[in-house]
Motif scaffolding. Structure first.
Motif, PDB file in Angstrom:
ATOM      1  N   VAL A 182      22.071  21.483  40.063  1.00 53.80           N
ATOM      2  CA  VAL A 182      22.273  22.469  41.122  1.00 53.80           C
ATOM      3  C   VAL A 182      22.372  23.848  40.494  1.00 53.80           C
ATOM      4  N   GLU A 183      22.306  24.851  41.340  1.00 57.90           N
ATOM      5  CA  GLU A 183      22.463  26.227  40.869  1.00 57.90           C
ATOM      6  C   GLU A 183      23.949  26.529  40.664  1.00 57.90           C
ATOM      7  N   TRP A 184      24.258  27.237  39.585  1.00 57.42           N
ATOM      8  CA  TRP A 184      25.633  27.666  39.328  1.00 57.42           C
ATOM      9  C   TRP A 184      25.689  29.181  39.446  1.00 57.42           C
ATOM     10  N   LYS A 185      26.734  29.671  40.068  1.00 53.95           N
ATOM     11  CA  LYS A 185      26.932  31.115  40.200  1.00 53.95           C
ATOM     12  C   LYS A 185      28.382  31.464  39.904  1.00 53.95           C
ATOM     13  N   ALA A 186      28.589  32.693  39.462  1.00 56.16           N
ATOM     14  CA  ALA A 186      29.954  33.206  39.352  1.00 56.16           C
ATOM     15  C   ALA A 186      30.463  33.485  40.761  1.00 56.16           C
ATOM     16  N   LEU A 187      31.756  33.269  40.981  1.00 50.42           N
ATOM     17  CA  LEU A 187      32.322  33.466  42.315  1.00 50.42           C
ATOM     18  C   LEU A 187      32.111  34.901  42.793  1.00 50.42           C
ATOM     19  N   GLY A 188      32.082  35.847  41.833  1.00 51.52           N
ATOM     20  CA  GLY A 188      31.832  37.237  42.192  1.00 51.52           C
ATOM     21  C   GLY A 188      30.455  37.466  42.773  1.00 51.52           C
ATOM     22  N   GLU A 189      29.497  36.548  42.493  1.00 50.49           N
ATOM     23  CA  GLU A 189      28.156  36.652  43.079  1.00 50.49           C
ATOM     24  C   GLU A 189      28.115  36.071  44.484  1.00 50.49           C
ATOM     25  N   VAL A 190      29.087  35.221  44.785  1.00 48.96           N
ATOM     26  CA  VAL A 190      29.152  34.571  46.089  1.00 48.96           C
ATOM     27  C   VAL A 190      29.767  35.487  47.135  1.00 48.96           C
ATOM     28  N   GLY A 191      30.748  36.283  46.726  1.00 47.10           N
ATOM     29  CA  GLY A 191      31.420  37.179  47.658  1.00 47.10           C
ATOM     30  C   GLY A 191      32.413  38.064  46.937  1.00 47.10           C
ATOM     31  N   ASN A 192      32.992  38.978  47.659  1.00 47.01           N
ATOM     32  CA  ASN A 192      33.949  39.922  47.080  1.00 47.01           C
ATOM     33  C   ASN A 192      35.378  39.404  47.206  1.00 47.01           C
ATOM     34  N   VAL A 193      36.185  39.655  46.174  1.00 43.11           N
ATOM     35  CA  VAL A 193      37.600  39.297  46.207  1.00 43.11           C
ATOM     36  C   VAL A 193      38.329  40.322  47.064  1.00 43.11           C
ATOM     37  N   ARG A 194      39.098  39.840  48.027  1.00 39.57           N
ATOM     38  CA  ARG A 194      39.808  40.731  48.941  1.00 39.57           C
ATOM     39  C   ARG A 194      41.304  40.434  48.919  1.00 39.57           C
ATOM     40  N   MET A 195      42.070  41.405  49.376  1.00 45.95           N
ATOM     41  CA  MET A 195      43.510  41.234  49.552  1.00 45.95           C
ATOM     42  C   MET A 195      43.980  42.184  50.652  1.00 45.95           C
ATOM     43  N   CYS A 196      45.119  41.887  51.217  1.00 51.56           N
ATOM     44  CA  CYS A 196      45.673  42.754  52.252  1.00 51.56           C
ATOM     45  C   CYS A 196      46.242  44.035  51.643  1.00 51.56           C
ATOM     46  N   LYS A 197      46.464  45.018  52.483  1.00 52.55           N
ATOM     47  CA  LYS A 197      47.096  46.265  52.068  1.00 52.55           C
ATOM     48  C   LYS A 197      48.550  45.993  51.677  1.00 52.55           C
ATOM     49  N   ARG A 198      49.025  46.680  50.669  1.00 47.55           N
ATOM     50  CA  ARG A 198      50.397  46.471  50.197  1.00 47.55           C
ATOM     51  C   ARG A 198      51.416  46.791  51.292  1.00 47.55           C
ATOM     52  N   ILE A 199      52.383  45.893  51.424  1.00 51.02           N
ATOM     53  CA  ILE A 199      53.511  46.081  52.334  1.00 51.02           C
ATOM     54  C   ILE A 199      54.750  46.386  51.496  1.00 51.02           C
ATOM     55  N   LEU A 200      55.394  47.491  51.772  1.00 47.29           N
ATOM     56  CA  LEU A 200      56.603  47.851  51.038  1.00 47.29           C
ATOM     57  C   LEU A 200      57.803  47.105  51.599  1.00 47.29           C
ATOM     58  N   LYS A 201      58.801  46.893  50.756  1.00 47.13           N
ATOM     59  CA  LYS A 201      59.969  46.129  51.172  1.00 47.13           C
ATOM     60  C   LYS A 201      60.625  46.740  52.404  1.00 47.13           C
ATOM     61  N   GLU A 202      60.689  48.067  52.443  1.00 48.61           N
ATOM     62  CA  GLU A 202      61.349  48.720  53.579  1.00 48.61           C
ATOM     63  C   GLU A 202      60.531  48.603  54.871  1.00 48.61           C
TER      64      GLU A 202
END
Length: 384
Positions: A189-209
């Motif tokens: 099968v074809e092998w790809k780096a995960l970065g080629e499959v899609g972009n790594v995302r995360m939510c906006k930082r939430i401060l404790k307060e």
């Protein structure tokens, strides 16, 4: 109030005595092992599971154990039906009376774990003193009644044990087939780096307060990821951040990048927010790789974890470099369909073996309450 007609028929007018543990049992503390040589005998100490297995034993079978100290263990009652080593943080209890079956005592004590916890001193490290334990009052119906109750309750625990053993076997089977289905020869099968499959995302930082102890929108941190939230954010802040910044789509796979590296949760689409950098996801194109295929592959992935200080972390760059096999979509669909069936059988709380085990436990607890709620003895305020 529980209908006691069945219990009344069992008793058939016979009296029920009430005794303290100290009157009808030997209650002793275990000891530290002489050596740590591994063997066949379980080492029972604090906690709810054996602390290991040793080559020697200090206690015979048919013994009840309950931890004497420690967080999380006080109140847990175990029944040991094989020889074992009883450690210094655990009490061993056996009947010394011809009028008390040890197995009956086990069911009585397991019914009253909360009352056992109430006997403990919870200041500092929780401790259950022997003086308090031996004063615990228990019912003694006639031996024939005890034996019948034990027979009935054991039928439920034996069925639960059989189902649990079957579940363990199914989980091994699931692991075998998952590994087989997701293992491909080079060039197959074809092998790809995960970065080629899609972009790594995360939510906006939430401060404790910005967090709340109660609220409408759960905020999941690494410690509560996949569990019950202990923090919340306002609806206004959620709507603002969801509109402006990255937010997972229904079905995308959330990944823990700290703590238990690689633990995954399929995003169910419900309004919630996730701790930045500690909980991430890959915004992949399902025309190339199915979300559910990624979910199963992540279970066997060799994560490139960065070591530093006392905390391990999965950085975005390591995640992007992860090599994954990409079979055709039709084959991904076939693999997912097979593994979904195993997943439902081994992990679903609404179907399969886990649900069956939970129902049997509830059934056991119902009948335990029904069969072990004896007529009150007003002379004993600590009775079960």
């Amino acid at each position: 109030m529980i209908n006691q007609s069945y219990l009344e028929k069992l008793l058939n007018g016979a009296p029920v005595e009430w005794k303290t543990l100290g009157e009808v049992c030997s209650v002793g503390v275990g000891q530290a092992p002489n050596s740590n040589e591994l063997g066949e005998y379980s080492f029972v100490n604090a906690g709810t599971s054996p602390s290991g297995y040793l080559s020697e034993y200090n206690t015979e079978s048919n013994t009840i154990t309950t931890p004497s100290r420690g967080q999380g263990g006080i109140g847990y009652v175990g029944y040991q039906n094989n020889k074992f080593w009883c450690g210094p943080l655990c009490y061993r209890i056996r009947s010394t009376s011809d009028n008390l079956l040890t197995r009956f005592l086990y069911h009585i004590m397991s019914k009253n774990t909360i009352k056992i916890i109430e006997l403990a001193n919870m200041t500092g490290v929780p401790a259950l003193n022997r003086k308090e334990l031996i004063g615990f009052v228990i019912p003694l119906p006639p031996l024939a009644v005890q034996a019948e109750i034990v027979r009935m309750l054991d039928s439920f625990t034996e069925l639960t044990a059989e189902l649990t053993a079957e579940l363990t076997a199914r989980k091994k089977q699931y692991t075998y087939y998952r590994d087989q289905l997701l293992t491909f020869e080079q060039g197959q099968v074809e092998w790809k780096a995960l970065g080629e499959v899609g972009n790594v995302r995360m939510c906006k930082r939430i401060l404790k307060e910005q967090t709340l102890s109660e609220g409408e929108i759960p905020f999941y941190k690494i410690g509560t990821f996949g569990k019950i939230p202990d923090a919340y954010i306002s609806r206004k802040l959620f709507e603002e951040f969801k509109a402006k910044y990255n937010y997972p789509k229904l079905g995308e796979i959330l990944i823990s990048a700290s703590g238990t590296i690689g633990r995954t949760v399929i995003f169910d689409g419900r309004d919630s927010y996730f701790q930045d950098s500690n909980i991430v996801w890959v915004e992949n194109d399902e025309r190339l790789v199915l979300n559910k295929y990624l979910f199963y592959f992540y279970q066997i992935a060799k994560w490139g974890v960065a070591e530093g200080g006392t905390i391990q972390r999965l950085y975005n760059e390591n995640l992007r470099k992860l090599q994954i096999p990409i079979p055709p979509l039709a084959e991904q669909t076939r693999i997912v369909a097979i593994l979904d069936k195993f997943e439902a059988l081994t992990n679903s709380i609404s179907e399969g073996l886990p649900r069956e085990i939970e129902l049997r436990k509830q059934q056991y607890e119902y009948y335990r309450e029904l069969l072990l709620t004896f007529p009150s003895d007003t002379k004993n305020s600590q009775q079960c």
